[in-house]
Write a protein that holds these residues in place. Structure first.
Motif, PDB file in Angstrom:
ATOM      1  N   GLY A  87     -13.945   0.912  -7.541  1.00  0.00           N
ATOM      2  CA  GLY A  87     -13.889   2.174  -8.257  1.00  0.00           C
ATOM      3  C   GLY A  87     -15.268   2.807  -8.224  1.00  0.00           C
ATOM      4  O   GLY A  87     -16.270   2.126  -8.454  1.00  0.00           O
ATOM      5  N   GLU A 139     -17.358   5.570 -10.059  1.00  0.00           N
ATOM      6  CA  GLU A 139     -17.462   6.456 -11.219  1.00  0.00           C
ATOM      7  C   GLU A 139     -18.468   7.548 -10.884  1.00  0.00           C
ATOM      8  O   GLU A 139     -19.667   7.297 -10.803  1.00  0.00           O
ATOM      9  CB  GLU A 139     -17.888   5.634 -12.431  1.00  0.00           C
ATOM     10  N   VAL A 160     -10.853   3.863  -5.475  1.00  0.00           N
ATOM     11  CA  VAL A 160     -10.462   4.911  -6.410  1.00  0.00           C
ATOM     12  C   VAL A 160     -11.728   5.630  -6.859  1.00  0.00           C
ATOM     13  O   VAL A 160     -12.721   4.989  -7.206  1.00  0.00           O
ATOM     14  CB  VAL A 160      -9.718   4.320  -7.637  1.00  0.00           C
ATOM     15  N   ILE A 208     -13.488   8.146  -9.600  1.00  0.00           N
ATOM     16  CA  ILE A 208     -13.290   8.435 -11.020  1.00  0.00           C
ATOM     17  C   ILE A 208     -14.136   9.636 -11.425  1.00  0.00           C
ATOM     18  O   ILE A 208     -15.344   9.673 -11.176  1.00  0.00           O
ATOM     19  CB  ILE A 208     -13.699   7.216 -11.876  1.00  0.00           C
ATOM     20  N   THR A 239      -7.762   7.889  -3.843  1.00  0.00           N
ATOM     21  CA  THR A 239      -7.050   8.199  -5.070  1.00  0.00           C
ATOM     22  C   THR A 239      -8.110   8.675  -6.051  1.00  0.00           C
ATOM     23  O   THR A 239      -9.158   8.040  -6.188  1.00  0.00           O
ATOM     24  CB  THR A 239      -6.350   6.940  -5.619  1.00  0.00           C
ATOM     25  N   VAL A 252      -8.877   9.742 -10.026  1.00  0.00           N
ATOM     26  CA  VAL A 252      -8.419   9.685 -11.413  1.00  0.00           C
ATOM     27  C   VAL A 252      -9.529  10.221 -12.312  1.00  0.00           C
ATOM     28  O   VAL A 252     -10.664  10.381 -11.886  1.00  0.00           O
ATOM     29  CB  VAL A 252      -8.018   8.251 -11.830  1.00  0.00           C
ATOM     30  N   GLU A 253      -9.192  10.456 -13.573  1.00  0.00           N
ATOM     31  CA  GLU A 253     -10.153  11.031 -14.513  1.00  0.00           C
ATOM     32  C   GLU A 253     -10.950   9.977 -15.285  1.00  0.00           C
ATOM     33  O   GLU A 253     -12.095  10.222 -15.648  1.00  0.00           O
ATOM     34  CB  GLU A 253      -9.432  11.941 -15.511  1.00  0.00           C
ATOM     35  N   THR A 254     -10.347   8.809 -15.577  1.00  0.00           N
ATOM     36  CA  THR A 254     -11.000   7.839 -16.462  1.00  0.00           C
ATOM     37  C   THR A 254     -11.089   6.452 -15.831  1.00  0.00           C
ATOM     38  O   THR A 254     -10.325   6.123 -14.914  1.00  0.00           O
ATOM     39  CB  THR A 254     -10.241   7.702 -17.793  1.00  0.00           C
ATOM     40  N   GLU A 259      -7.790   4.560 -16.190  1.00  0.00           N
ATOM     41  CA  GLU A 259      -6.810   4.923 -15.158  1.00  0.00           C
ATOM     42  C   GLU A 259      -7.146   4.203 -13.851  1.00  0.00           C
ATOM     43  O   GLU A 259      -6.247   3.699 -13.172  1.00  0.00           O
ATOM     44  CB  GLU A 259      -6.825   6.430 -14.893  1.00  0.00           C
ATOM     45  N   ALA A 260      -8.418   4.152 -13.502  1.00  0.00           N
ATOM     46  CA  ALA A 260      -8.830   3.495 -12.264  1.00  0.00           C
ATOM     47  C   ALA A 260      -8.495   2.013 -12.303  1.00  0.00           C
ATOM     48  O   ALA A 260      -7.982   1.457 -11.329  1.00  0.00           O
ATOM     49  CB  ALA A 260     -10.327   3.689 -12.037  1.00  0.00           C
ATOM     50  N   THR A 317      -6.181   0.531 -13.998  1.00  0.00           N
ATOM     51  CA  THR A 317      -4.718   0.390 -13.897  1.00  0.00           C
ATOM     52  C   THR A 317      -4.276   0.506 -12.438  1.00  0.00           C
ATOM     53  O   THR A 317      -3.508  -0.320 -11.941  1.00  0.00           O
ATOM     54  CB  THR A 317      -4.008   1.452 -14.766  1.00  0.00           C
ATOM     55  N   VAL A 318      -4.767   1.532 -11.742  1.00  0.00           N
ATOM     56  CA  VAL A 318      -4.396   1.749 -10.338  1.00  0.00           C
ATOM     57  C   VAL A 318      -4.859   0.568  -9.473  1.00  0.00           C
ATOM     58  O   VAL A 318      -4.090   0.067  -8.639  1.00  0.00           O
ATOM     59  CB  VAL A 318      -4.997   3.071  -9.813  1.00  0.00           C
TER      60      VAL A 318
END
Length: 112
Positions: free
Chosen positions: A43, A45, A75, A77, A97, A99-101, A104-105, A107-108
């Motif tokens: 992820g 960020e 992902v 973020i 992908t 995501v905003e948070t 969420e990352a 989870t994905v």
């Protein structure tokens, strides 16, 4: 630019603060390499990144290719609208992908 690496079980999150340009991209790349060497679920960020040059986009592409070779997932973020626009124009947005948070990352990436 500042990069912090955090581990959440099998998931690695890189928190980036500051601009990613030709001067800071090598440091971003070094940290990304460390992360992709130890995890195939990454992820990034980017909510505190206001500007990303082509050098930063090149590092994103390198991360994507390294993770894809491991059958992993990346992902992004909190990517700003401006950076998403640049990624859309270059076609890079299709590789990730977004995501905003952080939640969420996670989870994905847990589902990957």
């Amino acid at each position: 630019m500042e990069v912090t690496i955090k581990d959440f079980d099998e998931i690695t999150i890189l928190e980036v603060k500051g601009n990613i340009d030709s001067k800071t991209a090598p440091e971003f790349e070094r940290n990304a390499k460390l992360a992709t060497d130890k995890s195939e679920k990454i992820g990034l960020e980017l909510s505190q990144v206001e500007f990303m040059s082509s050098a930063g986009l090149r590092v994103l592409l390198m991360i994507y290719r390294n993770i894809k070779a491991q059958n992993g997932r990346v992902v992004l973020i909190g990517v700003s609208e401006e950076i998403q626009d640049v990624m859309s124009t270059t076609g890079f947005i299709n590789f990730f992908t977004i995501v905003e948070t952080l939640d969420e990352a996670l989870t994905v990436l847990k589902q990957a």
